[in-house]
Design a protein around this motif. Structure first.
Motif, PDB file in Angstrom:
ATOM      1  N   UNK A  79      84.411  93.483  77.879  1.00 39.72           N
ATOM      2  CA  UNK A  79      83.563  92.599  78.151  1.00 39.72           C
ATOM      3  C   UNK A  79      83.781  91.283  77.175  1.00 39.72           C
ATOM      4  N   UNK A  80      82.814  90.510  77.893  1.00 38.66           N
ATOM      5  CA  UNK A  80      82.869  88.925  77.165  1.00 38.66           C
ATOM      6  C   UNK A  80      81.090  88.862  76.808  1.00 38.66           C
ATOM      7  N   UNK A  81      80.978  88.213  75.509  1.00 40.40           N
ATOM      8  CA  UNK A  81      79.476  88.180  74.963  1.00 40.40           C
ATOM      9  C   UNK A  81      79.421  86.691  74.410  1.00 40.40           C
ATOM     10  N   UNK A  82      78.085  86.167  74.590  1.00 33.50           N
ATOM     11  CA  UNK A  82      77.954  84.868  73.829  1.00 33.50           C
ATOM     12  C   UNK A  82      78.007  84.863  72.075  1.00 33.50           C
ATOM     13  N   UNK A  83      77.749  83.828  71.507  1.00 39.51           N
ATOM     14  CA  UNK A  83      77.813  83.606  70.058  1.00 39.51           C
ATOM     15  C   UNK A  83      76.439  83.742  69.828  1.00 39.51           C
ATOM     16  N   UNK A  84      76.137  85.278  69.583  1.00 38.98           N
ATOM     17  CA  UNK A  84      74.778  85.497  69.190  1.00 38.98           C
ATOM     18  C   UNK A  84      74.499  85.373  67.926  1.00 38.98           C
ATOM     19  N   UNK A  85      75.273  85.141  66.886  1.00 40.57           N
ATOM     20  CA  UNK A  85      75.028  84.793  65.704  1.00 40.57           C
ATOM     21  C   UNK A  85      74.974  83.311  65.238  1.00 40.57           C
ATOM     22  N   UNK A  86      75.344  82.668  66.346  1.00 40.30           N
ATOM     23  CA  UNK A  86      74.984  80.883  66.068  1.00 40.30           C
ATOM     24  C   UNK A  86      73.793  80.733  65.989  1.00 40.30           C
ATOM     25  N   UNK A  87      73.366  79.594  65.347  1.00 39.05           N
ATOM     26  CA  UNK A  87      72.101  78.984  65.343  1.00 39.05           C
ATOM     27  C   UNK A  87      71.079  79.931  64.439  1.00 39.05           C
ATOM     28  N   UNK A  88      71.730  80.779  63.648  1.00 43.52           N
ATOM     29  CA  UNK A  88      71.018  81.663  62.680  1.00 43.52           C
ATOM     30  C   UNK A  88      70.315  82.779  63.541  1.00 43.52           C
ATOM     31  N   UNK A  89      71.269  83.311  64.445  1.00 47.63           N
ATOM     32  CA  UNK A  89      70.717  84.376  65.188  1.00 47.63           C
ATOM     33  C   UNK A  89      70.571  85.782  64.359  1.00 47.63           C
ATOM     34  N   UNK A  90      71.263  85.885  63.314  1.00 46.30           N
ATOM     35  CA  UNK A  90      71.082  87.017  62.237  1.00 46.30           C
ATOM     36  C   UNK A  90      69.538  87.188  61.760  1.00 46.30           C
ATOM     37  N   UNK A  91      69.156  85.986  61.588  1.00 49.74           N
ATOM     38  CA  UNK A  91      67.645  85.978  60.908  1.00 49.74           C
ATOM     39  C   UNK A  91      66.463  85.465  61.972  1.00 49.74           C
ATOM     40  N   UNK A  92      66.866  85.013  62.731  1.00 49.13           N
ATOM     41  CA  UNK A  92      65.859  84.326  64.063  1.00 49.13           C
ATOM     42  C   UNK A  92      65.858  85.041  65.454  1.00 49.13           C
ATOM     43  N   UNK A  93      67.021  85.988  65.462  1.00 49.92           N
ATOM     44  CA  UNK A  93      67.296  86.216  67.068  1.00 49.92           C
ATOM     45  C   UNK A  93      67.886  85.150  67.540  1.00 49.92           C
ATOM     46  N   UNK A  94      68.130  85.373  68.871  1.00 52.13           N
ATOM     47  CA  UNK A  94      68.786  84.473  69.879  1.00 52.13           C
ATOM     48  C   UNK A  94      68.822  84.909  71.232  1.00 52.13           C
ATOM     49  N   UNK A  95      69.247  84.316  72.249  1.00 56.80           N
ATOM     50  CA  UNK A  95      69.749  84.695  73.633  1.00 56.80           C
ATOM     51  C   UNK A  95      70.922  85.513  73.358  1.00 56.80           C
ATOM     52  N   UNK A  96      70.996  86.478  74.401  1.00 59.46           N
ATOM     53  CA  UNK A  96      71.979  87.517  74.459  1.00 59.46           C
ATOM     54  C   UNK A  96      72.842  87.485  75.991  1.00 59.46           C
ATOM     55  N   UNK A  97      73.755  87.300  76.179  1.00 64.84           N
ATOM     56  CA  UNK A  97      74.367  87.387  77.450  1.00 64.84           C
ATOM     57  C   UNK A  97      75.731  88.056  77.130  1.00 64.84           C
ATOM     58  N   UNK A  98      75.937  89.187  77.803  1.00 63.65           N
ATOM     59  CA  UNK A  98      77.188  90.067  78.122  1.00 63.65           C
ATOM     60  C   UNK A  98      77.573  90.352  79.195  1.00 63.65           C
ATOM     61  N   UNK A  99      78.763  90.406  79.809  1.00 63.04           N
ATOM     62  CA  UNK A  99      79.150  90.882  80.987  1.00 63.04           C
ATOM     63  C   UNK A  99      80.531  91.093  81.275  1.00 63.04           C
ATOM     64  N   UNK A 100      80.888  91.332  82.513  1.00 60.85           N
ATOM     65  CA  UNK A 100      82.303  91.469  82.907  1.00 60.85           C
ATOM     66  C   UNK A 100      83.043  89.895  82.608  1.00 60.85           C
ATOM     67  N   UNK A 101      84.216  90.031  82.131  1.00 60.34           N
ATOM     68  CA  UNK A 101      84.940  88.624  82.102  1.00 60.34           C
ATOM     69  C   UNK A 101      84.844  87.804  83.047  1.00 60.34           C
ATOM     70  N   UNK A 102      84.959  88.325  84.432  1.00 60.01           N
ATOM     71  CA  UNK A 102      84.900  87.647  85.530  1.00 60.01           C
ATOM     72  C   UNK A 102      83.683  86.994  86.088  1.00 60.01           C
ATOM     73  N   UNK A 103      82.456  87.534  85.639  1.00 61.11           N
ATOM     74  CA  UNK A 103      81.487  87.000  85.921  1.00 61.11           C
ATOM     75  C   UNK A 103      80.644  86.049  84.765  1.00 61.11           C
ATOM     76  N   UNK A 104      81.259  86.083  83.767  1.00 61.68           N
ATOM     77  CA  UNK A 104      80.561  85.464  82.466  1.00 61.68           C
ATOM     78  C   UNK A 104      80.325  84.067  82.604  1.00 61.68           C
ATOM     79  N   UNK A 105      81.184  83.240  83.156  1.00 67.32           N
ATOM     80  CA  UNK A 105      80.991  81.808  83.256  1.00 67.32           C
ATOM     81  C   UNK A 105      79.606  81.364  84.198  1.00 67.32           C
TER      82      UNK A 105
END
Length: 267
Positions: free
Chosen positions: A225-251
């Motif tokens: 599958x394909x996932x967004x950059x969850x750790x960007x924007x200090x996702x480790x400490x503050x959380x973030x949006x998460x998006x994960x899907x099949x590669x063909x649906x992701x965009x």
């Protein structure tokens, strides 16, 4: 056996043990002491006991590792490898007797989730993945679905009161306008696991914490599958949006659910 491999096999046994402990509590849940952490956000003594079991067992085997748990916070901060723990993901389901909850354990090293273990002790489903080795369910390889059209897709959707209700409703509206179905399970980790094995075609939540997704993001990537950059924007400490899907649906999903969000609703 390299160091990641040792941790991968040890983690599976430890998560199973934590799952057995959680299941014992689940079957006597009316007796548990429960506290409220926030709006629709509960914690029980079972969560804390399971996290303590996981940390204690891993410390005994890998004393130099760090830990970030939902209930106990950080330990040995600055370690090269950090275990990220949600001892019971889906606590509200757990306390209501709904069997959609799990133990979730991920390992982060050098900015990457390299191990993911998710275990539902009620169904005895154990999802496991390690970097560059694929993903499994109960030892058998799994892959994301091959769905490419929204009108054939079903997404898992999560919601937290940390985000505006209106923005959530708008996102659901955009999905339905695109003829995409959705389910809300009450467990982000299981939503990601179900995406990895094709029961769902994707998972989205506008804000979620790292302990909910650390394991699942590793499993989905290893399942193709394909996932967004969850750790960007200090996702480790503050959380973030998460998006994960099949590669063909992701965009398409990224455009519907992230790009079109109003600026004041972004994490």
């Amino acid at each position: 056996m390299d160091e990641i491999e040792k941790r991968y096999w040890a983690a599976q046994g430890i998560v199973r043990s934590a799952g057995r402990l959680a299941a014992e509590h689940y079957h006597r849940r009316q007796e548990l002491a429960v506290e409220r952490k926030g709006t629709q956000d509960l914690v029980s003594e079972a969560d804390r006991q399971c996290e303590d079991l996981i940390v204690g067992a891993l410390k005994g085997l890998f004393p130099d590792d760090g830990f970030l748990g939902e209930e106990r916070g950080r330990q040995n901060d600055g370690a090269r490898a950090t275990w990220i723990i949600d001892p019971i993901d889906g606590t509200a389901n757990f306390l209501r007797g709904i069997p959609l909850w799990c133990v979730s354990l991920g390992l982060l090293t050098e900015g990457e989730f390299v191990i993911g273990i998710i275990y539902n002790p009620i169904t005895e489903d154990l999802y496991a993945a390690r970097r560059n080795r694929g993903a499994t369910l109960n030892g058998k390889p799994i892959k994301v679905s091959d769905v490419a059209a929204l009108e054939e897709a079903r997404l898992g959707i999560g919601f937290s009161y940390r985000q505006p209700v209106a923005a959530h409703a708008e996102a659901i509206g955009r999905l339905l306008d695109s003829h995409c179905e959705y389910s809300r399970l009450g467990s982000g980790a299981l939503g990601l696991a179900f995406t990895a094995d094709g029961r769902l075609d994707g998972y989205f939540e506008a804000h979620i914490n790292v302990w909910d997704v650390a394991a699942g993001l590793c499993i989905i990537k290893e399942a193709g599958g394909r996932v967004n950059d969850f750790l960007g924007g200090d996702g480790l400490a503050k959380g973030n949006a998460v998006l994960a899907s099949t590669p063909r649906l992701y965009a398409t999903l990224e455009d519907l659910l992230i790009t079109r969000r109003s600026p004041n609703s972004r994490s």
